[in-house]
Design a protein around this motif. Structure first.
Motif, PDB file in Angstrom:
ATOM      1  N   ILE A  20       0.829  -1.206   0.000  1.00 32.40           N
ATOM      2  CA  ILE A  20       0.000   0.000   0.000  1.00 32.40           C
ATOM      3  C   ILE A  20       0.864   1.256   0.000  1.00 32.40           C
ATOM      4  N   ASP A  21       1.893   1.268   0.847  1.00 30.40           N
ATOM      5  CA  ASP A  21       2.773   2.427   0.919  1.00 30.40           C
ATOM      6  C   ASP A  21       3.443   2.688  -0.432  1.00 30.40           C
ATOM      7  N   ALA A  22       3.877   1.619  -1.095  1.00 27.06           N
ATOM      8  CA  ALA A  22       4.547   1.784  -2.383  1.00 27.06           C
ATOM      9  C   ALA A  22       3.586   2.254  -3.469  1.00 27.06           C
ATOM     10  N   SER A  23       2.286   1.933  -3.345  1.00 30.13           N
ATOM     11  CA  SER A  23       1.325   2.333  -4.372  1.00 30.13           C
ATOM     12  C   SER A  23       1.131   3.844  -4.413  1.00 30.13           C
ATOM     13  N   LEU A  24       1.413   4.525  -3.312  1.00 26.35           N
ATOM     14  CA  LEU A  24       1.299   5.983  -3.298  1.00 26.35           C
ATOM     15  C   LEU A  24       2.242   6.622  -4.310  1.00 26.35           C
ATOM     16  N   ASP A  25       3.414   6.024  -4.507  1.00 25.88           N
ATOM     17  CA  ASP A  25       4.361   6.563  -5.478  1.00 25.88           C
ATOM     18  C   ASP A  25       3.803   6.490  -6.890  1.00 25.88           C
ATOM     19  N   THR A  82      -5.135  -7.239   3.197  1.00 24.31           N
ATOM     20  CA  THR A  82      -4.517  -6.085   3.836  1.00 24.31           C
ATOM     21  C   THR A  82      -4.647  -4.842   2.976  1.00 24.31           C
ATOM     22  N   ALA A  83      -4.486  -5.006   1.669  1.00 22.26           N
ATOM     23  CA  ALA A  83      -4.619  -3.863   0.769  1.00 22.26           C
ATOM     24  C   ALA A  83      -6.028  -3.301   0.815  1.00 22.26           C
ATOM     25  N   ALA A  84      -7.032  -4.196   0.795  1.00 17.95           N
ATOM     26  CA  ALA A  84      -8.414  -3.753   0.782  1.00 17.95           C
ATOM     27  C   ALA A  84      -8.779  -2.965   2.033  1.00 17.95           C
ATOM     28  N   PHE A  85      -8.367  -3.475   3.195  1.00 21.01           N
ATOM     29  CA  PHE A  85      -8.717  -2.806   4.449  1.00 21.01           C
ATOM     30  C   PHE A  85      -7.697  -1.735   4.840  1.00 21.01           C
ATOM     31  N   GLY A  86      -6.439  -1.962   4.478  1.00 21.99           N
ATOM     32  CA  GLY A  86      -5.385  -1.044   4.902  1.00 21.99           C
ATOM     33  C   GLY A  86      -5.506   0.333   4.306  1.00 21.99           C
ATOM     34  N   ILE A  87      -5.878   0.407   3.038  1.00 24.99           N
ATOM     35  CA  ILE A  87      -6.007   1.715   2.394  1.00 24.99           C
ATOM     36  C   ILE A  87      -7.095   2.531   3.080  1.00 24.99           C
ATOM     37  N   GLY A  88      -8.243   1.887   3.336  1.00 28.48           N
ATOM     38  CA  GLY A  88      -9.319   2.601   4.019  1.00 28.48           C
ATOM     39  C   GLY A  88      -8.934   3.038   5.414  1.00 28.48           C
ATOM     40  N   LEU A  89      -8.239   2.166   6.138  1.00 23.40           N
ATOM     41  CA  LEU A  89      -7.815   2.510   7.498  1.00 23.40           C
ATOM     42  C   LEU A  89      -6.798   3.643   7.494  1.00 23.40           C
ATOM     43  N   ALA A  90      -5.893   3.636   6.502  1.00 22.21           N
ATOM     44  CA  ALA A  90      -4.877   4.685   6.429  1.00 22.21           C
ATOM     45  C   ALA A  90      -5.503   6.060   6.202  1.00 22.21           C
ATOM     46  N   LEU A  91      -6.602   6.088   5.440  1.00 16.41           N
ATOM     47  CA  LEU A  91      -7.256   7.356   5.133  1.00 16.41           C
ATOM     48  C   LEU A  91      -8.422   7.665   6.063  1.00 16.41           C
ATOM     49  N   LEU A  92      -8.689   6.769   7.028  1.00 12.64           N
ATOM     50  CA  LEU A  92      -9.825   6.964   7.924  1.00 12.64           C
ATOM     51  C   LEU A  92      -9.775   8.279   8.706  1.00 12.64           C
ATOM     52  N   PRO A  93      -8.614   8.703   9.242  1.00 12.72           N
ATOM     53  CA  PRO A  93      -8.597   9.982   9.964  1.00 12.72           C
ATOM     54  C   PRO A  93      -9.062  11.162   9.117  1.00 12.72           C
ATOM     55  N   VAL A  94      -8.661  11.173   7.844  1.00 11.82           N
ATOM     56  CA  VAL A  94      -9.085  12.262   6.959  1.00 11.82           C
ATOM     57  C   VAL A  94     -10.587  12.186   6.720  1.00 11.82           C
ATOM     58  N   ILE A 101      -4.845   0.341  -8.324  1.00  8.29           N
ATOM     59  CA  ILE A 101      -3.413   0.207  -8.623  1.00  8.29           C
ATOM     60  C   ILE A 101      -2.851  -1.045  -7.963  1.00  8.29           C
ATOM     61  N   VAL A 102      -3.188  -1.234  -6.692  1.00 10.61           N
ATOM     62  CA  VAL A 102      -2.692  -2.399  -5.966  1.00 10.61           C
ATOM     63  C   VAL A 102      -3.240  -3.685  -6.568  1.00 10.61           C
ATOM     64  N   ARG A 103      -4.515  -3.699  -6.928  1.00  9.67           N
ATOM     65  CA  ARG A 103      -5.091  -4.910  -7.509  1.00  9.67           C
ATOM     66  C   ARG A 103      -4.444  -5.252  -8.849  1.00  9.67           C
ATOM     67  N   ALA A 104      -4.209  -4.222  -9.661  1.00  5.71           N
ATOM     68  CA  ALA A 104      -3.559  -4.472 -10.952  1.00  5.71           C
ATOM     69  C   ALA A 104      -2.169  -5.069 -10.761  1.00  5.71           C
ATOM     70  N   ALA A 105      -1.412  -4.522  -9.801  1.00  6.71           N
ATOM     71  CA  ALA A 105      -0.056  -5.021  -9.559  1.00  6.71           C
ATOM     72  C   ALA A 105      -0.072  -6.418  -8.955  1.00  6.71           C
ATOM     73  N   LEU A 106      -0.959  -6.648  -8.000  1.00  9.39           N
ATOM     74  CA  LEU A 106      -1.038  -7.964  -7.374  1.00  9.39           C
ATOM     75  C   LEU A 106      -1.521  -9.025  -8.362  1.00  9.39           C
ATOM     76  N   TYR A 107      -2.414  -8.649  -9.268  1.00  9.93           N
ATOM     77  CA  TYR A 107      -2.877  -9.617 -10.257  1.00  9.93           C
ATOM     78  C   TYR A 107      -1.736 -10.014 -11.196  1.00  9.93           C
ATOM     79  N   ARG A 108      -0.920  -9.032 -11.584  1.00  8.09           N
ATOM     80  CA  ARG A 108       0.240  -9.352 -12.432  1.00  8.09           C
ATOM     81  C   ARG A 108       1.189 -10.300 -11.691  1.00  8.09           C
ATOM     82  N   TYR A 109       1.401 -10.030 -10.419  1.00  9.41           N
ATOM     83  CA  TYR A 109       2.292 -10.895  -9.648  1.00  9.41           C
ATOM     84  C   TYR A 109       1.705 -12.291  -9.477  1.00  9.41           C
TER      85      TYR A 109
END
Length: 275
Positions: free
Chosen positions: A12-17, A189-201, A245-253
């Protein structure tokens, strides 16, 4: 398993780039929200104009039909613009130039598959709602479990539609399920982590809207309401883009073993653990 969840957070952190390199992708989920909102507004006005609201509330057949139509619109439009994001992300992974127009063109090329999935999702959602209303023992908890299972099984359907174009529902579901099984820890983790990371905003925006509605007055209320609305919409948009973005990358992997996009700089021996 705990290690796999930590690995997902690194993804998730790397997808921000990737998102920073192509911020115009945010236009696509904005268009999705605008399209769905416009469609719902038009349908709502039509119902009010022709006095159909009472029929929706009192007639089960009409109610379920309206629910099916609403789910079909939201699902179809959502998949369309998500497919555009995945196409742009995939081209960027491969070092190719891309644009919002390219993404929309690719999604339009896959319009039959997208429309089909919109109808399938609407059928599943309506069937679960009808079951909850009419079948003894099927409550909200069971409906939530079934919805979760369907969501996980079809987690990679959009990348499958964009990259594989099988044209077969069974094949698309199988490919999505297989890819999820290979990357379940990172995917969850990607599905829930992104939402949790942005939850404060998101919570900040909701609080601003609440204060503007309950206690603020005049220009202060308008300013707080506008800023709160912007924050909520912005988090929805960023969450959607990062998720695709994360789903596209994970699907390729999962399918090729190739590390692209947000996964490219991660050490496969330390990040991906085969179970």
């Amino acid at each position: 398993m705990r290690e796999r969840y930590r690995n997902g957070l690194a993804v998730i952190d790397a997808s921000l780039d990737v998102f920073r390199a192509r911020p115009r992708l945010a236009v696509l989920p904005l268009l999705s929200l605008a399209t769905v909102g416009t469609a719902y507004a038009a349908v709502g006005l039509a119902f009010l104009h022709y006095g159909l609201l009472e029929a929706v509330l009192e007639n089960e057949f009409v109610k379920y039909g309206a629910l099916f139509a609403a789910l079909a619109i939201s699902s179809g439009v959502g998949v369309f613009f998500n497919a555009a994001v995945v196409h742009c992300a995939t081209r960027q992974f491969d070092g190719e130039e891309t644009s919002v127009r390219d993404g929309l063109a690719a999604a339009w090329d896959a319009r039959r598959e997208i429309a089909k999935w919109g109808l399938v999702s609407a059928t599943i959602g309506t069937a679960l709602y009808i079951a909850e209303d009419n079948v003894p023992g099927v409550g909200s908890l069971i409906q939530s479990i079934l919805n979760l299972g369907w969501s996980l099984l079809t987690f990679f359907v959009v990348p499958v539609i964009v990259t594989d174009r099988t044209g077969s529902l069974r094949s698309e579901i199988r490919k999505s399920g297989d890819a999820f099984a290979r990357t379940c820890g990172e995917s969850i983790t990607a599905a829930f982590g992104i939402g949790l990371a942005l939850l404060p905003v998101t919570l900040t925006g909701i609080c601003m809207l609440a204060v503007a509605y309950v206690s603020a007055t005049g220009l202060t209320a308008y300013a707080l309401g506008a800023l709160g609305g912007v924050l909520v919409v912005a988090t929805l948009v960023v969450t959607q883009v990062l998720g695709m973005i994360v789903r596209a990358a994970l699907y390729r992997y999962a399918t090729d073993g190739e590390r692209v996009g947000p996964l490219a700089e991660l050490d496969p021996d330390g990040i991906f653990v085969d179970n």
